[in-house]
Write a protein that holds these residues in place. Structure first.
Motif, mmCIF file in Angstrom:
data_model
loop_
_atom_site.group_PDB
_atom_site.id
_atom_site.type_symbol
_atom_site.label_atom_id
_atom_site.label_comp_id
_atom_site.label_asym_id
_atom_site.label_seq_id
_atom_site.Cartn_x
_atom_site.Cartn_y
_atom_site.Cartn_z
ATOM 1 N N ASP A 173 0.825 -1.197 0.000
ATOM 2 C CA ASP A 173 0.000 0.000 0.000
ATOM 3 C C ASP A 173 0.865 1.255 0.000
ATOM 4 O OD1 ASP A 173 -2.657 1.320 0.276
ATOM 5 O OD2 ASP A 173 -1.799 1.998 2.178
ATOM 6 N N ASP A 174 2.045 1.156 0.601
ATOM 7 C CA ASP A 174 2.941 2.300 0.728
ATOM 8 C C ASP A 174 3.919 2.407 -0.446
ATOM 9 O OD1 ASP A 174 4.080 4.444 2.566
ATOM 10 O OD2 ASP A 174 5.864 3.197 2.288
ATOM 11 N N LEU A 175 3.955 1.375 -1.302
ATOM 12 C CA LEU A 175 5.003 1.299 -2.317
ATOM 13 C C LEU A 175 4.784 2.260 -3.481
ATOM 14 C CD1 LEU A 175 7.574 -0.478 -2.515
ATOM 15 C CD2 LEU A 175 6.317 -1.930 -4.099
ATOM 16 N N HIS A 176 3.578 2.256 -4.061
ATOM 17 C CA HIS A 176 3.294 3.107 -5.220
ATOM 18 C C HIS A 176 1.793 3.132 -5.447
ATOM 19 C CE1 HIS A 176 3.336 4.631 -9.387
ATOM 20 N NE2 HIS A 176 4.542 5.085 -9.108
ATOM 21 N N ALA A 177 1.287 4.261 -5.929
ATOM 22 C CA ALA A 177 -0.154 4.415 -6.136
ATOM 23 C C ALA A 177 -0.699 3.456 -7.181
ATOM 24 C CB ALA A 177 -0.465 5.855 -6.538
ATOM 25 N N GLN A 178 0.147 2.953 -8.071
ATOM 26 C CA GLN A 178 -0.312 2.053 -9.125
ATOM 27 C C GLN A 178 -0.181 0.576 -8.755
ATOM 28 O OE1 GLN A 178 2.067 4.369 -12.280
ATOM 29 N NE2 GLN A 178 0.390 3.521 -13.488
ATOM 30 N N ARG A 185 -3.211 -11.804 -5.025
ATOM 31 C CA ARG A 185 -3.035 -11.043 -6.262
ATOM 32 C C ARG A 185 -2.289 -9.739 -5.994
ATOM 33 N NH1 ARG A 185 -6.401 -13.394 -10.427
ATOM 34 N NH2 ARG A 185 -6.787 -15.491 -9.586
ATOM 35 N N LEU A 186 -1.351 -9.457 -6.867
ATOM 36 C CA LEU A 186 -0.674 -8.173 -6.866
ATOM 37 C C LEU A 186 -0.953 -7.528 -8.213
ATOM 38 C CD1 LEU A 186 1.204 -6.377 -5.165
ATOM 39 C CD2 LEU A 186 3.145 -7.438 -6.342
ATOM 40 N N ARG A 187 -1.663 -6.416 -8.195
ATOM 41 C CA ARG A 187 -2.075 -5.761 -9.427
ATOM 42 C C ARG A 187 -1.239 -4.499 -9.643
ATOM 43 N NH1 ARG A 187 -7.138 -7.014 -6.869
ATOM 44 N NH2 ARG A 187 -8.091 -8.845 -7.861
ATOM 45 N N VAL A 188 -0.635 -4.416 -10.817
ATOM 46 C CA VAL A 188 0.132 -3.243 -11.207
ATOM 47 C C VAL A 188 -0.665 -2.529 -12.290
ATOM 48 C CG1 VAL A 188 2.345 -2.375 -11.988
ATOM 49 C CG2 VAL A 188 2.241 -4.524 -10.703
ATOM 50 N N LEU A 189 -1.158 -1.349 -11.989
ATOM 51 C CA LEU A 189 -2.115 -0.661 -12.852
ATOM 52 C C LEU A 189 -1.405 0.102 -13.959
ATOM 53 C CD1 LEU A 189 -4.485 0.642 -10.018
ATOM 54 C CD2 LEU A 189 -4.525 -1.554 -11.229
ATOM 55 N N LEU A 190 -1.006 -0.642 -14.967
ATOM 56 C CA LEU A 190 -0.396 -0.070 -16.160
ATOM 57 C C LEU A 190 -1.388 -0.249 -17.306
ATOM 58 C CD1 LEU A 190 3.240 -1.454 -15.775
ATOM 59 C CD2 LEU A 190 2.413 0.849 -15.233
ATOM 60 N N PRO A 214 8.506 9.287 -12.055
ATOM 61 C CA PRO A 214 7.455 8.844 -11.114
ATOM 62 C C PRO A 214 6.832 7.505 -11.508
ATOM 63 C CG PRO A 214 6.505 10.350 -12.710
ATOM 64 C CD PRO A 214 7.956 10.174 -13.107
ATOM 65 N N ARG A 215 7.460 6.737 -12.377
ATOM 66 C CA ARG A 215 6.863 5.536 -12.921
ATOM 67 C C ARG A 215 7.263 4.295 -12.137
ATOM 68 N NH1 ARG A 215 6.898 6.145 -19.520
ATOM 69 N NH2 ARG A 215 6.136 8.287 -19.624
ATOM 70 N N ILE A 216 6.775 3.161 -12.598
ATOM 71 C CA ILE A 216 7.196 1.861 -12.098
ATOM 72 C C ILE A 216 7.463 0.968 -13.305
ATOM 73 C CG2 ILE A 216 6.044 1.931 -9.852
ATOM 74 C CD1 ILE A 216 3.696 0.481 -11.066
ATOM 75 N N SER A 217 8.184 -0.114 -13.078
ATOM 76 C CA SER A 217 8.441 -1.073 -14.149
ATOM 77 C C SER A 217 8.206 -2.479 -13.614
ATOM 78 C CB SER A 217 9.879 -0.947 -14.666
ATOM 79 O OG SER A 217 10.812 -1.362 -13.683
ATOM 80 N N VAL A 218 7.824 -3.373 -14.504
ATOM 81 C CA VAL A 218 7.553 -4.758 -14.119
ATOM 82 C C VAL A 218 8.221 -5.689 -15.122
ATOM 83 C CG1 VAL A 218 5.789 -6.500 -13.662
ATOM 84 C CG2 VAL A 218 5.323 -4.099 -13.147
ATOM 85 N N GLY A 228 10.335 -2.472 -10.340
ATOM 86 C CA GLY A 228 11.121 -1.294 -10.030
ATOM 87 C C GLY A 228 10.186 -0.154 -9.637
ATOM 88 N N TYR A 229 10.517 0.561 -8.590
ATOM 89 C CA TYR A 229 9.633 1.616 -8.085
ATOM 90 C C TYR A 229 10.481 2.796 -7.611
ATOM 91 C CZ TYR A 229 11.115 0.020 -3.485
ATOM 92 O OH TYR A 229 11.892 -0.309 -2.398
ATOM 93 N N PRO A 230 9.907 4.005 -7.513
ATOM 94 C CA PRO A 230 10.676 5.177 -7.076
ATOM 95 C C PRO A 230 11.101 5.051 -5.613
ATOM 96 C CG PRO A 230 8.665 5.837 -8.211
ATOM 97 C CD PRO A 230 8.538 4.377 -7.932
ATOM 98 N N ALA A 231 12.368 5.204 -5.376
ATOM 99 C CA ALA A 231 12.873 5.163 -4.008
ATOM 100 C C ALA A 231 12.312 6.334 -3.205
ATOM 101 C CB ALA A 231 14.394 5.203 -4.006
ATOM 102 N N ARG A 232 11.985 6.063 -1.989
ATOM 103 C CA ARG A 232 11.460 7.104 -1.112
ATOM 104 C C ARG A 232 12.547 8.150 -0.832
ATOM 105 N NH1 ARG A 232 10.954 7.802 4.595
ATOM 106 N NH2 ARG A 232 8.962 8.745 5.219
#
Length: 325
Positions: A173-178, A185-190, A214-218, A228-232
């Motif tokens: 929940d804290d990792l990324h809005a997407q 299930r882990l859903r990545v909203l791309l 501000p993106r993520i990669s899978v 891959g996610y943006p480092a805090r």
């Protein structure tokens, strides 16, 4: 949307690691002006000056698609690996591993001419391409790698705290809005993707990155599933430390200790701090002992290295003169 179906073994194998190749790959998008250029303006200026005269056309074109990137530039990642370790994996990619990206991304007649050698004869073209990666790394990433590692370490500490306090649900929940987590299930909203992938026991590797913001990669491969996610804290990455030479804090604790507090916005080792302050590691250790005994800094061990960072109390003293006696 990419939907990852997780089994019990996958949930037990959710883990973190830094990936030098992840940062290199994402930095190309920044240098090319497609994301985060304003956020990383100091680095862009540094990288462009150090890469002057280097032809990056092949690398930039290879990463020209916003919806996909080459799987061979996302090698298997293990904790503690160096750029050299990952570059060796890229060099060892077989012909099929190189060509599959082109087959999935372009029609045969649509492959950009500058990339044709990689497709037509991967075994021959991959060597010079990896030499280009090594040159890019040395010029653009290596000089700032300690800073990036400090950002990663701070992110690891925060994510570990989230996991301890609230389990996987709190972590994701804290990792990324997407990113959404719901049971198995882990859903990545791309929106440009429509993938359902059963992870099958390899777990999920989470890789913080400064340049991906501000993106993520899978990558949903069979050998390793990674996100891959943006480092805090990436917004503070290139901030200059506030001046302390004539500050009330410097008058109270001394210039050296005030300078240490200013540098500890991200975790650092005594060796890094000594190099930046131009003093011996023993001197830094002595100052850190005093700061830690007064709850202004804290320390934790990562492998063989002890990292120090400011506590909230230390940050308050550094930025709020009214907190001083």
């Amino acid at each position: 949307m990419i939907e990852l179906v997780l089994g019990t073994l996958d949930l037990a194998k959710v883990r973190f690691a830094r990936s030098p190749m992840e940062e290199l790959r994402n930095s190309v998008y920044v240098l090319d002006g497609r994301r985060g250029a304003d956020l990383h303006r100091p680095w862009v200026a540094l990288a462009r000056s150090r890469l002057a005269g280097v032809d990056l056309t092949v690398l930039v074109t290879l990463l020209s698609l916003d919806h996909a990137f080459p799987g061979f530039l996302n090698p298997l990642t293990e904790p503690g690996e160096t750029f050299g370790d990952q570059l060796d994996r890229v060099r060892a990619t077989d012909d099929a591993g190189v060509r599959c990206y082109f087959d999935e991304s372009w029609p045969p007649s649509g492959i950009p001419p500058v990339l044709r050698p990689l497709y037509d004869d991967p075994q021959r073209a991959l060597g010079p391409f990896c030499d280009l990666l090594a040159r890019y790394w040395k010029a653009a990433i290596e000089p700032v790698w300690p800073r990036l590692c400090a950002l990663h370490e701070a992110d690891f500490a925060h994510r570990s705290a989230m996991l301890t306090r609230g389990g996987l649900a709190r972590l994701f929940d804290d990792l990324h809005a997407q990113i959404e987590y719901a049971g198995d299930r882990l859903r990545v909203l791309l929106p440009q993707h429509d993938v359902l992938h059963t992870v099958n026991g390899v777990g999920v590797l989470l890789k913080p990155s400064a340049f991906i913001w501000p993106r993520i990669s899978v990558c949903d491969g069979h050998d390793q599933v990674s996100i891959g996610y943006p480092a805090r804290g990436v917004g503070r990455l290139w901030q200059q430390a506030p001046p302390v030479a004539r500050s009330p804090l410097a008058d109270l604790v001394g210039r050296s200790r005030a300078a240490l507090l200013a540098l500890l916005d991200l975790p650092r080792s005594t060796t890094e701090l000594a190099e930046q302050l131009g003093v011996t590691a023993a001197t830094v250790s002595e100052h850190l002992m005093v700061l830690r005994s007064n709850n202004l800094v804290r320390s934790r061990r990562t492998g063989r290295v002890v990292l120090y960072e400011r506590t909230p109390r230390g940050t308050g003293l550094l930025h709020d003169d009214s907190a001083l006696p």
